[in-house]
Write a protein that holds these residues in place. Structure first.
Motif, short mmCIF file in Angstrom:
data_model
loop_
_atom_site.label_atom_id
_atom_site.label_comp_id
_atom_site.label_asym_id
_atom_site.label_seq_id
_atom_site.Cartn_x
_atom_site.Cartn_y
_atom_site.Cartn_z
N LEU A 65 -10.30 48.49 25.23
CA LEU A 65 -9.95 47.08 25.38
C LEU A 65 -8.49 46.79 25.04
O LEU A 65 -7.96 45.75 25.43
N ALA A 66 -7.83 47.69 24.34
CA ALA A 66 -6.41 47.49 24.04
C ALA A 66 -5.58 47.42 25.33
O ALA A 66 -4.54 46.76 25.36
N LEU A 67 -6.05 48.08 26.38
CA LEU A 67 -5.32 48.02 27.65
C LEU A 67 -5.32 46.61 28.24
O LEU A 67 -4.47 46.27 29.05
N HIS A 68 -6.27 45.80 27.84
CA HIS A 68 -6.38 44.45 28.38
C HIS A 68 -5.62 43.45 27.52
O HIS A 68 -6.08 42.32 27.28
N SER A 69 -4.47 43.87 27.03
CA SER A 69 -3.61 43.02 26.21
C SER A 69 -2.16 43.34 26.57
O SER A 69 -1.88 44.27 27.33
N LEU A 70 -1.26 42.55 26.01
CA LEU A 70 0.17 42.76 26.29
C LEU A 70 0.61 44.17 25.89
O LEU A 70 1.26 44.86 26.67
N GLY A 71 0.23 44.60 24.70
CA GLY A 71 0.66 45.91 24.21
C GLY A 71 0.16 47.05 25.07
O GLY A 71 0.92 47.94 25.46
N GLY A 72 -1.12 47.04 25.40
CA GLY A 72 -1.69 48.09 26.23
C GLY A 72 -1.11 48.08 27.63
O GLY A 72 -0.85 49.14 28.23
N SER A 73 -0.88 46.89 28.17
CA SER A 73 -0.29 46.79 29.51
C SER A 73 1.14 47.31 29.53
O SER A 73 1.54 47.98 30.49
N VAL A 74 1.90 47.02 28.48
CA VAL A 74 3.28 47.51 28.41
C VAL A 74 3.29 49.04 28.40
O VAL A 74 4.07 49.67 29.12
N VAL A 75 2.42 49.64 27.61
CA VAL A 75 2.35 51.11 27.57
C VAL A 75 1.99 51.67 28.94
O VAL A 75 2.62 52.62 29.43
N ALA A 76 1.00 51.08 29.61
CA ALA A 76 0.59 51.55 30.93
C ALA A 76 1.70 51.37 31.96
O ALA A 76 1.93 52.24 32.82
N VAL A 77 2.42 50.25 31.89
CA VAL A 77 3.54 50.00 32.81
C VAL A 77 4.63 51.04 32.60
O VAL A 77 5.18 51.60 33.56
N LEU A 78 4.93 51.35 31.35
CA LEU A 78 5.96 52.35 31.06
C LEU A 78 5.55 53.73 31.55
O LEU A 78 6.37 54.47 32.10
N ILE A 79 4.29 54.07 31.39
CA ILE A 79 3.81 55.36 31.90
C ILE A 79 3.93 55.40 33.41
O ILE A 79 4.41 56.38 33.99
N GLY A 80 3.51 54.33 34.08
CA GLY A 80 3.63 54.27 35.54
C GLY A 80 5.07 54.34 36.00
O GLY A 80 5.36 54.93 37.06
N THR A 81 5.97 53.79 35.23
CA THR A 81 7.39 53.77 35.61
C THR A 81 8.01 55.16 35.54
O THR A 81 8.79 55.54 36.43
N VAL A 82 7.68 55.93 34.52
CA VAL A 82 8.30 57.26 34.40
C VAL A 82 7.73 58.26 35.42
O VAL A 82 8.28 59.34 35.59
N VAL A 84 7.69 57.78 38.65
CA VAL A 84 8.36 57.62 39.94
C VAL A 84 9.78 58.14 39.84
O VAL A 84 10.33 58.27 38.74
N PRO A 85 10.42 58.44 40.98
CA PRO A 85 11.81 58.90 40.95
C PRO A 85 12.74 57.88 40.28
O PRO A 85 12.51 56.67 40.34
N ARG A 86 13.80 58.37 39.67
CA ARG A 86 14.73 57.53 38.91
C ARG A 86 15.28 56.35 39.72
O ARG A 86 15.43 55.26 39.18
N ASP A 87 15.57 56.55 40.98
CA ASP A 87 16.18 55.48 41.76
C ASP A 87 15.24 54.31 42.05
O ASP A 87 15.69 53.25 42.47
N HIS A 88 13.95 54.47 41.80
CA HIS A 88 12.99 53.38 42.01
C HIS A 88 12.46 52.79 40.71
O HIS A 88 11.71 51.82 40.74
N ARG A 89 12.84 53.34 39.58
CA ARG A 89 12.23 52.96 38.31
C ARG A 89 12.41 51.49 37.94
O ARG A 89 11.48 50.86 37.46
N THR A 90 13.58 50.94 38.16
CA THR A 90 13.81 49.54 37.79
C THR A 90 12.89 48.62 38.58
O THR A 90 12.27 47.71 38.02
N ARG A 91 12.80 48.86 39.88
CA ARG A 91 11.95 48.02 40.72
C ARG A 91 10.47 48.22 40.39
O ARG A 91 9.71 47.26 40.32
N VAL A 92 10.08 49.46 40.20
CA VAL A 92 8.68 49.73 39.88
C VAL A 92 8.32 49.11 38.53
O VAL A 92 7.26 48.50 38.38
N LEU A 93 9.20 49.24 37.56
CA LEU A 93 8.97 48.63 36.25
C LEU A 93 8.76 47.12 36.37
O LEU A 93 7.80 46.57 35.84
N SER A 94 9.65 46.46 37.10
CA SER A 94 9.55 45.00 37.21
C SER A 94 8.30 44.59 37.98
O SER A 94 7.64 43.61 37.61
N LEU A 95 7.93 45.31 39.02
CA LEU A 95 6.76 44.94 39.82
C LEU A 95 5.45 45.25 39.09
O LEU A 95 4.50 44.45 39.15
#
Length: 166
Positions: A65-82, A84-95
Motif C-alpha cells: 500500500l505504500a506505493l499508493h502514496s506520494l512516497g511510493g509513487s516517487v520511488v516508482a517514478v524514479l525507477i521508471g525514469t532510470v 530509459v535512455p538518458r536523452d528521454h529521462r527528463t520527459r519521462v520523469l515529468s510524464l
C-alpha cells in the motif's frame, strides 16, 4: 476495474490535448503518461504476492500500500525514469510524475465512510484530507465519462492529423 481504466483514459485525454501544442508529445510519450497514471495501482500486486510474504523474505516491515502514496509513487517514478535512455529521462520523469499525481488526485475524490481520504502525502505527512466523496472505485460512470471524453479527443486528434497530411 473501472477505476484503473478511468485513470488511464484521463491521462490519455489530458496529454493528447497537450500534444496539440507541444510537438515533442508523441504517442509514445502519451503512453508513458498513461503508465504513470497506473503506478499507484501497482499495489494490486498484493493479490498475487501478499505483503507478509515479501516482509518475511526481506526481513523488514513491508506493505504494498505504500506505493499508493506520494512516497511510493516517487520511488516508482524514479525507477521508471532510470530505465530509459538518458536523452528521454527528463520527459519521462515529468510524464510519469504527472500520471501518478493525477491518479492520487482522482483517488482523493473517492467516497470514504470516514469523510477523509487516505494519507496521500505519506511519508511527508499522515494527514488524511477531507474527501468530497464523488464516486466509488467500483462505479462505472467515471469510466464511461472518461471514455467518452477520450473518444472525442481521439477523434479530434485523427481529424487534426488528417488536416496536416492534406
Amino acid at each position: 476495474m473501472p477505476d484503473l481504466l478511468t485513470h488511464a483514459l484521463v491521462m490519455y485525454s489530458v496529454v493528447t490535448v497537450a500534444s496539440w501544442r507541444y510537438e515533442w508529445l508523441t504517442p509514445s510519450f502519451v503512453t508513458v503518461a498513461m503508465m504513470g497514471a497506473m503506478i499507484p495501482d501497482m499495489t494490486k500486486i498484493r493479490l498475487l504476492v501478499p505483503s507478509h510474504r515479501v516482509q518475511s523474505m526481506l526481513g523488514i516491515p513491508f506493505d504494498w500500500l505504500a506505493l499508493h502514496s506520494l512516497g511510493g509513487s516517487v520511488v516508482a517514478v524514479l525507477i521508471g525514469t532510470v530505465l530509459v535512455p538518458r536523452d528521454h529521462r527528463t520527459r519521462v520523469l515529468s510524464l510519469l510524475a504527472l500520471g501518478a499525481a493525477s491518479h492520487l488526485l482522482l483517488d482523493a475524490l473517492l467516497v470514504n465512510p470516514s469523510g477523509h481520504s487516505y494519507a496521500v502525502l505519506w511519508p511527508l505527512s499522515q494527514y488524511q484530507p477531507p474527501t468530497p466523496g464523488l464516486y466509488l472505485s467500483t462505479d462505472r460512470w467515471p469510466a464511461i465519462v472518461s471514455g467518452t471524453i477520450a473518444a472525442i479527443v481521439w477523434s479530434r486528434r485523427r481529424r487534426l492529423r488528417a488536416d496536416r497530411v492534406s
